[in-house]
Write an enzyme that holds these catalytic residues in place. Structure first.
Site, PDB file in Angstrom:
ATOM      1  N   GLU A  92       0.819  -1.209   0.000  1.00 37.15           N
ATOM      2  CA  GLU A  92       0.000   0.000   0.000  1.00 37.15           C
ATOM      3  C   GLU A  92       0.850   1.255   0.000  1.00 37.15           C
ATOM      4  O   GLU A  92       1.923   1.277   0.598  1.00 37.15           O
ATOM      5  CB  GLU A  92      -0.826   0.044   1.284  1.00 37.15           C
ATOM      6  CG  GLU A  92      -2.004  -0.852   1.271  1.00 37.15           C
ATOM      7  CD  GLU A  92      -2.779  -0.728   2.562  1.00 37.15           C
ATOM      8  OE1 GLU A  92      -2.925   0.390   3.086  1.00 37.15           O
ATOM      9  OE2 GLU A  92      -3.236  -1.778   3.034  1.00 37.15           O
ATOM     10  N   CYS A 105       3.123   8.400   1.295  1.00 36.09           N
ATOM     11  CA  CYS A 105       3.488   7.482   2.368  1.00 36.09           C
ATOM     12  C   CYS A 105       3.843   6.168   1.690  1.00 36.09           C
ATOM     13  O   CYS A 105       3.009   5.564   1.025  1.00 36.09           O
ATOM     14  CB  CYS A 105       2.293   7.324   3.315  1.00 36.09           C
ATOM     15  SG  CYS A 105       2.567   6.094   4.595  1.00 36.09           S
ATOM     16  N   CYS A 112       5.192  -6.895   7.622  1.00 38.17           N
ATOM     17  CA  CYS A 112       6.117  -6.338   8.611  1.00 38.17           C
ATOM     18  C   CYS A 112       6.396  -7.378   9.696  1.00 38.17           C
ATOM     19  O   CYS A 112       5.485  -8.047  10.158  1.00 38.17           O
ATOM     20  CB  CYS A 112       5.515  -5.078   9.230  1.00 38.17           C
ATOM     21  SG  CYS A 112       6.643  -4.259  10.387  1.00 38.17           S
ATOM     22  N   CYS A 116       3.816  -5.091  16.148  1.00 38.00           N
ATOM     23  CA  CYS A 116       3.145  -4.121  17.039  1.00 38.00           C
ATOM     24  C   CYS A 116       1.660  -4.495  17.139  1.00 38.00           C
ATOM     25  O   CYS A 116       1.005  -4.749  16.127  1.00 38.00           O
ATOM     26  CB  CYS A 116       3.306  -2.697  16.500  1.00 38.00           C
ATOM     27  SG  CYS A 116       5.026  -2.166  16.413  1.00 38.00           S
ATOM     28  N   CYS A 119      -1.164  -2.549  15.146  1.00 36.57           N
ATOM     29  CA  CYS A 119      -0.912  -2.222  13.741  1.00 36.57           C
ATOM     30  C   CYS A 119      -1.418  -3.307  12.795  1.00 36.57           C
ATOM     31  O   CYS A 119      -1.098  -4.488  12.963  1.00 36.57           O
ATOM     32  CB  CYS A 119       0.589  -2.015  13.546  1.00 36.57           C
ATOM     33  SG  CYS A 119       1.020  -1.597  11.852  1.00 36.57           S
ATOM     34  N   SER A 191      10.315   6.614   9.536  1.00 33.35           N
ATOM     35  CA  SER A 191       9.733   6.249  10.821  1.00 33.35           C
ATOM     36  C   SER A 191      10.170   4.847  11.227  1.00 33.35           C
ATOM     37  O   SER A 191      10.112   3.917  10.433  1.00 33.35           O
ATOM     38  CB  SER A 191       8.203   6.305  10.691  1.00 33.35           C
ATOM     39  OG  SER A 191       7.593   5.905  11.890  1.00 33.35           O
ATOM     40  N   SER A 214       8.605   5.679  16.611  1.00 39.02           N
ATOM     41  CA  SER A 214       7.287   5.270  17.090  1.00 39.02           C
ATOM     42  C   SER A 214       7.437   4.923  18.561  1.00 39.02           C
ATOM     43  O   SER A 214       7.810   3.810  18.914  1.00 39.02           O
ATOM     44  CB  SER A 214       6.793   4.056  16.299  1.00 39.02           C
ATOM     45  OG  SER A 214       6.624   4.429  14.962  1.00 39.02           O
ATOM     46  N   LEU A 215       7.171   5.908  19.398  1.00 36.43           N
ATOM     47  CA  LEU A 215       7.394   5.732  20.833  1.00 36.43           C
ATOM     48  C   LEU A 215       6.200   4.988  21.455  1.00 36.43           C
ATOM     49  O   LEU A 215       6.339   3.925  22.025  1.00 36.43           O
ATOM     50  CB  LEU A 215       7.601   7.098  21.496  1.00 36.43           C
ATOM     51  CG  LEU A 215       7.795   7.080  22.999  1.00 36.43           C
ATOM     52  CD1 LEU A 215       9.103   6.407  23.381  1.00 36.43           C
ATOM     53  CD2 LEU A 215       7.745   8.501  23.578  1.00 36.43           C
ATOM     54  N   ASN A 290      -5.858   4.366  15.373  1.00 35.39           N
ATOM     55  CA  ASN A 290      -6.830   3.999  14.358  1.00 35.39           C
ATOM     56  C   ASN A 290      -7.239   2.557  14.646  1.00 35.39           C
ATOM     57  O   ASN A 290      -6.413   1.660  14.487  1.00 35.39           O
ATOM     58  CB  ASN A 290      -6.101   4.076  13.009  1.00 35.39           C
ATOM     59  CG  ASN A 290      -7.025   4.485  11.912  1.00 35.39           C
ATOM     60  OD1 ASN A 290      -8.188   4.106  11.894  1.00 35.39           O
ATOM     61  ND2 ASN A 290      -6.496   5.254  10.993  1.00 35.39           N
ATOM     62  N   CYS A 333      -2.678   2.217   7.438  1.00 37.64           N
ATOM     63  CA  CYS A 333      -1.967   1.398   6.464  1.00 37.64           C
ATOM     64  C   CYS A 333      -2.040  -0.076   6.830  1.00 37.64           C
ATOM     65  O   CYS A 333      -2.013  -0.432   7.980  1.00 37.64           O
ATOM     66  CB  CYS A 333      -0.503   1.821   6.398  1.00 37.64           C
ATOM     67  SG  CYS A 333      -0.292   3.223   5.345  1.00 37.64           S
TER      68      CYS A 333
HETATM   69  N1  SAH Z   1       7.677   0.416  11.075  1.00 34.87           N
HETATM   70  C1  SAH Z   1       7.736   1.827  11.130  1.00 34.87           C
HETATM   71  C2  SAH Z   1       6.932   2.563  10.076  1.00 34.87           C
HETATM   72  C3  SAH Z   1       5.563   2.057   9.719  1.00 34.87           C
HETATM   73  S1  SAH Z   1       4.177   2.421  10.710  1.00 34.87           S
HETATM   74  C4  SAH Z   1       7.380   2.323  12.514  1.00 34.87           C
HETATM   75  O1  SAH Z   1       7.038   1.514  13.352  1.00 34.87           O
HETATM   76  O2  SAH Z   1       7.500   3.514  12.777  1.00 34.87           O
HETATM   77  C5  SAH Z   1       3.949   4.165  10.691  1.00 34.87           C
HETATM   78  C6  SAH Z   1       3.373   4.699  11.981  1.00 34.87           C
HETATM   79  O3  SAH Z   1       1.988   4.340  12.138  1.00 34.87           O
HETATM   80  C7  SAH Z   1       4.077   4.181  13.218  1.00 34.87           C
HETATM   81  O4  SAH Z   1       4.249   5.206  14.150  1.00 34.87           O
HETATM   82  C8  SAH Z   1       3.086   3.160  13.727  1.00 34.87           C
HETATM   83  O5  SAH Z   1       3.309   2.848  15.076  1.00 34.87           O
HETATM   84  C9  SAH Z   1       1.772   3.859  13.444  1.00 34.87           C
HETATM   85  N2  SAH Z   1       0.596   2.997  13.484  1.00 34.87           N
HETATM   86  C10 SAH Z   1       0.477   1.709  13.114  1.00 34.87           C
HETATM   87  N3  SAH Z   1      -0.772   1.268  13.316  1.00 34.87           N
HETATM   88  C11 SAH Z   1      -1.465   2.293  13.791  1.00 34.87           C
HETATM   89  C12 SAH Z   1      -2.812   2.453  14.195  1.00 34.87           C
HETATM   90  N4  SAH Z   1      -3.668   1.446  14.141  1.00 34.87           N
HETATM   91  N5  SAH Z   1      -3.194   3.666  14.657  1.00 34.87           N
HETATM   92  C13 SAH Z   1      -2.311   4.700  14.722  1.00 34.87           C
HETATM   93  N6  SAH Z   1      -1.035   4.606  14.344  1.00 34.87           N
HETATM   94  C14 SAH Z   1      -0.607   3.412  13.897  1.00 34.87           C
END
Ligand code: SAH
Length: 348
Positions: A92, A105, A112, A116, A119, A191, A214-215, A290, A333
């Site tokens: 995507e 983006c 991945c 997480c 995600c 990121s 991504s904290l 999200n 995403c």
């Molecule tokens: N792997 C990388 C980049 C991809 S995700 C990373 O972890 O930063 C891009 C951003 O979207 C990251 O900050 C991730 O934590 C966030 N993200 C993923 N799923 C999400 C969701 N459901 N709601 C809000 N942010 C989300």
């Protein structure tokens, strides 16, 4: 066969002068055809001799992904793309319209491996890395599709860019090359979920991109629960790497913070955030989580989000709430990619 879109100018120069025994300027011509004029075949490179074009066609290939699905927002012009690569892998990308210009983006991996919990991209693990050309051609396909130039890019699609380190670095070199897209690296954000050693390595590349971490939680025990990678690279190591990144590049790091009700929106979280960012010139970007189909995290209400921001601000931390784009085409995403092939218009 050589994947020519994945080659930096230096690699292409080497191919042209060593393997093909041609003059240096041929490399400039080929690079311009590929990255400025965006031809899809060597036959279109009309200022090269026919024998050279034939040789290139035999030894190298140019591939762009196929657009499988496209969802356009009527509210703000955001467009989500589902692309299919040559081997059938789907990824995507998203086009966003800002006052400062168009931004894409991009995905860095098919799937991945980071897992997480909140995600959508993590649900099925990683299929494979994307090549530099596959990262780049998401941008090129989008520009082709809309007939406009894109000035900004964020590596925030599916995948972990620092888990596909070399390919991402090559992509950054190619996208910013003056002979091609010539994108300013100041307009590029990478990121990461926090692969500490590679954050340090990135600091030494001399690339003026913005680093976003991504904290999501400033408390190690909580962060581990939502981001498994935190067990491998604990917060202390990650924050130390981010401070190092700032010292080395003088570029302020963004801390992404997806707000999840009851998980990271409490007063103890504000306190911990204050502690870990002490004397660190960073920027906190709040994103109401999200909700994805597969996980149960909920975003706090709007007034609670504002409240959290106020508390963070009071600590002297630079903080913003990310503007939500593409509300009507929904989903973060990964949700398009995960949807069943026949029914991927409806998600969640
Ligand atoms: N792997 C990388 C980049 C991809 S995700 C990373 O972890 O930063 C891009 C951003 O979207 C990251 O900050 C991730 O934590 C966030 N993200 C993923 N799923 C999400 C969701 N459901 N709601 C809000 N942010 C989300």
């Amino acid at each position: 066969m050589t994947d020519i879109l994945s080659m930096t100018y230096e690699k292409l120069l080497d191919l042209v002068t060593t393997d093909l025994s041609e003059k240096r300027f041929r490399a400039d011509q080929i690079f311009t055809w590929l990255h400025q004029r965006r031809v899809k075949s060597f036959d279109e490179m009309t200022d090269l001799s026919k024998p050279l074009r034939d040789r290139l066609s035999k030894e190298a290939f140019i591939t762009y992904p196929k657009i499988i699905k496209k969802l356009s927002s009527k509210l703000d012009g955001t467009i989500k793309y589902l692309f299919e690569m040559a081997d059938g892998e789907r990824i995507e990308s998203v086009l966003m319209r800002y006052k400062t210009g168009l931004s894409v983006c991009l995905s860095s991996e098919a799937g991945c491996p980071m897992g997480c919990r909140f995600c959508a991209s993590a649900q099925n693990g990683k299929s494979r890395d994307l090549t530099p050309g596959e990262i780049l051609s998401q941008l090129y396909s989008i520009e082709d599709d809309i007939g406009e130039r894109v000035s900004h890019a964020v590596l925030m699609g599916t995948g972990e860019p620092l888990d596909n380190y070399e390919n991402v670095i090559s992509f950054l070199h190619i996208v910013s090359d003056k002979r091609g897209q010539d994108m300013s690296l100041r307009n590029v954000t990478l990121s990461t979920c926090g692969i500490a050693p590679n954050i340090k390595r990135l600091a030494g590349e001399g690339l003026p991109i913005t680093l976003a971490l991504s904290l999501h939680s400033p408390i190690q025990s909580e962060r581990e629960k939502i981001m498994p990678i935190a067990k491998v690279y604990p917060l202390t190591d990650v924050m130390e790497a981010c401070r190092y990144y700032f010292e080395k590049t003088k570029r302020r790091v963004t801390l992404e913070y997806s707000l999840m009700k009851g998980v990271n929106d409490r007063d103890v979280d504000v306190e911990a955030l204050k502690k870990i960012t002490k004397d660190f010139p960073c920027h906190v970007n709040l994103i109401p989580v999200n909700p994805v189909r597969e996980a149960s995290f909920k975003a706090p209400g709007h007034s609670e989000v504002l409240d959290f921001r106020k508390k963070v601000e009071k600590c002297g931390i630079n903080v913003t709430i990310r503007r939500e784009l593409g509300r009507d085409i929904e989903g973060s995403c990964g949700q398009l990619r995960n949807a069943p092939a026949k029914n991927n218009e409806r998600k969640s």
